[in-house]
Motif scaffolding. Sequence first.
Motif, PDB file in Angstrom:
ATOM      1  N   ARG A   1      67.301  61.170  22.122  1.00  0.00           N
ATOM      2  CA  ARG A   1      67.251  60.242  23.243  1.00  0.00           C
ATOM      3  C   ARG A   1      67.534  58.823  22.766  1.00  0.00           C
ATOM      4  NH1 ARG A   1      61.977  62.603  26.464  1.00  0.00           N
ATOM      5  NH2 ARG A   1      61.095  62.718  24.362  1.00  0.00           N
ATOM      6  N   ILE A   2      68.368  58.128  23.521  1.00  0.00           N
ATOM      7  CA  ILE A   2      68.696  56.731  23.233  1.00  0.00           C
ATOM      8  C   ILE A   2      68.203  55.904  24.421  1.00  0.00           C
ATOM      9  CG2 ILE A   2      70.475  55.071  22.612  1.00  0.00           C
ATOM     10  CD1 ILE A   2      72.291  57.448  21.881  1.00  0.00           C
ATOM     11  N   LEU A   3      67.217  55.071  24.196  1.00  0.00           N
ATOM     12  CA  LEU A   3      66.642  54.252  25.255  1.00  0.00           C
ATOM     13  C   LEU A   3      67.274  52.870  25.243  1.00  0.00           C
ATOM     14  CD1 LEU A   3      62.828  55.006  24.744  1.00  0.00           C
ATOM     15  CD2 LEU A   3      64.582  56.421  25.865  1.00  0.00           C
ATOM     16  N   TYR A   4      67.319  52.249  26.410  1.00  0.00           N
ATOM     17  CA  TYR A   4      67.700  50.836  26.464  1.00  0.00           C
ATOM     18  C   TYR A   4      66.433  50.006  26.701  1.00  0.00           C
ATOM     19  CZ  TYR A   4      69.146  46.261  27.741  1.00  0.00           C
ATOM     20  OH  TYR A   4      69.249  44.891  27.756  1.00  0.00           O
ATOM     21  N   GLY A   5      66.330  48.897  26.015  1.00  0.00           N
ATOM     22  CA  GLY A   5      65.217  47.984  26.223  1.00  0.00           C
ATOM     23  C   GLY A   5      65.699  46.548  26.185  1.00  0.00           C
ATOM     24  N   GLY A   6      65.044  45.699  26.936  1.00  0.00           N
ATOM     25  CA  GLY A   6      65.433  44.290  26.981  1.00  0.00           C
ATOM     26  C   GLY A   6      65.506  43.809  28.405  1.00  0.00           C
ATOM     27  N   SER A   7      64.374  43.290  28.920  1.00  0.00           N
ATOM     28  CA  SER A   7      64.305  42.784  30.298  1.00  0.00           C
ATOM     29  C   SER A   7      64.645  43.855  31.336  1.00  0.00           C
ATOM     30  CB  SER A   7      65.198  41.550  30.474  1.00  0.00           C
ATOM     31  OG  SER A   7      64.725  40.471  29.694  1.00  0.00           O
ATOM     32  N   VAL A   8      64.149  45.072  31.105  1.00  0.00           N
ATOM     33  CA  VAL A   8      64.288  46.124  32.117  1.00  0.00           C
ATOM     34  C   VAL A   8      63.257  45.861  33.215  1.00  0.00           C
ATOM     35  CG1 VAL A   8      64.189  48.586  32.599  1.00  0.00           C
ATOM     36  CG2 VAL A   8      65.043  47.783  30.393  1.00  0.00           C
ATOM     37  N   LYS A   9      63.727  45.786  34.460  1.00  0.00           N
ATOM     38  CA  LYS A   9      62.870  45.452  35.600  1.00  0.00           C
ATOM     39  C   LYS A   9      63.183  46.388  36.759  1.00  0.00           C
ATOM     40  CE  LYS A   9      64.870  41.586  35.338  1.00  0.00           C
ATOM     41  NZ  LYS A   9      65.493  40.287  35.189  1.00  0.00           N
ATOM     42  N   PRO A  10      62.325  46.397  37.778  1.00  0.00           N
ATOM     43  CA  PRO A  10      62.596  47.269  38.925  1.00  0.00           C
ATOM     44  C   PRO A  10      63.962  47.023  39.572  1.00  0.00           C
ATOM     45  CG  PRO A  10      60.332  46.538  39.015  1.00  0.00           C
ATOM     46  CD  PRO A  10      60.977  45.778  37.883  1.00  0.00           C
ATOM     47  N   ASP A  11      64.430  45.766  39.556  1.00  0.00           N
ATOM     48  CA  ASP A  11      65.680  45.486  40.268  1.00  0.00           C
ATOM     49  C   ASP A  11      66.937  45.775  39.457  1.00  0.00           C
ATOM     50  OD1 ASP A  11      65.481  43.402  38.487  1.00  0.00           O
ATOM     51  OD2 ASP A  11      65.672  41.808  39.980  1.00  0.00           O
TER      52      ASP A  11
END
Length: 261
Positions: free
Chosen positions: A217-227
Amino acid sequence: MTPPMTTTPIRPLVAGNWKMNGLAAALAEAAAVRDALPALGAGNSDVPPDVMICPPATLLAQMAYATRGSPILLGAQDCHWAASGAHTGDISAEMAKDAGASAVIVGHSERRADHGELDRVVRAKAEAAHRAGLIAIVCVGETKGERLAGLTLDVVARQLEASLPDAASDAETVVAYEPVWAIGTGLTPSNADVAAVHAAIRKALAARFAAAGLRMRILYGGSVKPDNAAELLSLPEVNGALVGGASLKAADFLAIIRATP
């Protein structure tokens, strides 16, 4: 050599990193996520996401008790590479597991920057996680200066090569791409940039680990928000998210979980 292909769906993972936030009262937010999860299944795909919360070490055991019997996984935010010893203030991977963790984040950019952690240290911590039977969530990502210099793919490739253990498998290893300049800033790379980096990570994983690399699995992270979650999580080779500030509030974290395709 062309790496083998797999058609097995990759189960997404949405992990919340609380960082150095949360006292005992914050357990109510985890409880709210716990209580809401059963109702989320109908809105997700045939492969609903795993959900994980990584609280500060002081809350790990309490959160394990508060979420027992639920599908919420718990992760630690760091571990030492040794199983025990004279390392005041550190916790081992075995201690994290004993407290209720099933995973541990290693190599987060804040650890690399604040504590000078080098790739070899991150690798040793990932090996410690595997030794203890934990999933290692290995973080990689470039600084703003490196991005502006056009070095993003070079930096990420170097970090992957040096931070991942040679024996890493998809069952016990997750990669999280977090551009350092986007963490907590409200800024995110363009969708094309995220897709390009994730594609490069997948190619490197497949070349090194063959079929296991295709399943990691490769996740993205960095200011992930509901919008912005739905857009980011729908990109190719994005298999979930490592969420920072938005994971501290149950409503925001649940919105991101619901956005998982």
